[in-house]
Design a protein around this motif. Structure first.
Motif, short mmCIF file in Angstrom:
data_model
loop_
_atom_site.label_atom_id
_atom_site.label_comp_id
_atom_site.label_asym_id
_atom_site.label_seq_id
_atom_site.Cartn_x
_atom_site.Cartn_y
_atom_site.Cartn_z
N VAL A 8 0.85 -1.18 0.00
CA VAL A 8 0.00 0.00 0.00
C VAL A 8 0.89 1.23 0.00
O VAL A 8 1.87 1.28 0.74
N MET A 9 0.56 2.22 -0.83
CA MET A 9 1.25 3.51 -0.83
C MET A 9 0.18 4.60 -0.73
O MET A 9 -0.74 4.63 -1.54
N LEU A 10 0.32 5.46 0.27
CA LEU A 10 -0.66 6.51 0.51
C LEU A 10 0.03 7.84 0.73
O LEU A 10 1.10 7.89 1.35
N TYR A 78 3.74 10.64 3.49
CA TYR A 78 3.72 9.49 2.57
C TYR A 78 3.91 8.24 3.42
O TYR A 78 4.84 8.16 4.22
N ILE A 79 3.02 7.28 3.26
CA ILE A 79 3.05 6.03 4.01
C ILE A 79 3.17 4.87 3.04
O ILE A 79 2.47 4.83 2.03
N GLU A 80 4.05 3.94 3.36
CA GLU A 80 4.17 2.71 2.59
C GLU A 80 4.04 1.56 3.57
O GLU A 80 4.59 1.60 4.67
N GLY A 81 3.30 0.53 3.18
CA GLY A 81 3.12 -0.59 4.08
C GLY A 81 2.33 -1.71 3.44
O GLY A 81 2.30 -1.85 2.23
N PHE A 106 7.98 5.58 5.76
CA PHE A 106 7.22 6.83 5.72
C PHE A 106 8.16 7.98 5.41
O PHE A 106 9.37 7.91 5.64
N THR A 107 7.58 9.05 4.86
CA THR A 107 8.32 10.28 4.59
C THR A 107 7.42 11.45 4.96
O THR A 107 6.28 11.51 4.52
N PHE A 108 7.94 12.36 5.77
CA PHE A 108 7.19 13.55 6.12
C PHE A 108 7.21 14.50 4.92
O PHE A 108 8.27 14.83 4.40
N LEU A 109 6.05 14.95 4.48
CA LEU A 109 5.98 15.84 3.33
C LEU A 109 5.82 17.29 3.74
O LEU A 109 6.53 18.15 3.25
N THR A 110 4.86 17.60 4.58
CA THR A 110 4.71 18.96 5.11
C THR A 110 4.26 18.86 6.55
O THR A 110 3.67 17.88 6.97
N THR A 111 4.55 19.90 7.30
CA THR A 111 4.03 19.99 8.66
C THR A 111 2.79 20.86 8.63
O THR A 111 2.54 21.59 7.67
#
Length: 150
Positions: A8-10, A78-81, A106-111
């Motif tokens: 899953v990629m979200l 961004y979440i991958e799992g 996961f990757t933080f995109l914006t706060t």
């Protein structure tokens, strides 16, 4: 191909703060809802329609602690799992099911601060895990000596 794939990629926004649960032995689990949106134009009414889908995200151990420290409600990530369905019985003895995303990356995109017009940079989880949090000293910048105008 004889194998199977559960991936899953979200990309979405946190719907709430990361809720942590700690276990004996030092392990922990973080859980948070993630909202993804689908927007389209209704051809009959020419109206913009947005559908929101909610996903239950589960992250474990060190990754959970990093998410708890740096993510808050409204942040884009961004979440991958992989999908995991849990089964349990409610108070009346009926079988209940819950499908979750077991986060592997996961990757933080914006706060939230950035998305509201602030200019604080998103933290880098890899750097946060490698450097002590209480060390305000930054790496010295090296000067380039070439005379290029760009």
């Amino acid at each position: 191909m004889s194998g199977t794939l559960n991936k899953v990629m979200l990309i979405g926004h946190l719907g709430d703060e990361v809720k942590m649960h700690y276990f004996d032995g030092g392990n922990c689990v973080g859980r948070f809802p993630l909202a993804t949106n689908e927007t389209y134009t209704n051809k009959q009414t020419n109206e913009r329609v947005t559908n929101t889908e909610w996903h239950n995200i589960v992250v474990r151990n060190k990754a959970a602690e990093i998410c708890e420290k740096y993510l808050s409600k409204g942040d884009k990530v961004y979440i991958e799992g992989r999908l995991k369905t849990r089964k349990w019985q409610d108070d009346k003895g009926a079988d209940r099911y819950s499908t979750e995303i077991q986060c592997t990356d996961f990757t933080f995109l914006t706060t939230k601060n950035e998305s509201q017009g602030g200019n604080a940079p998103a933290p880098n989880p890899q750097q946060a895990a490698q450097k002590p949090a209480n060390n305000p000293v930054s790496e010295p910048l090296t000067e380039d000596t070439d005379d290029l105008p760009f």
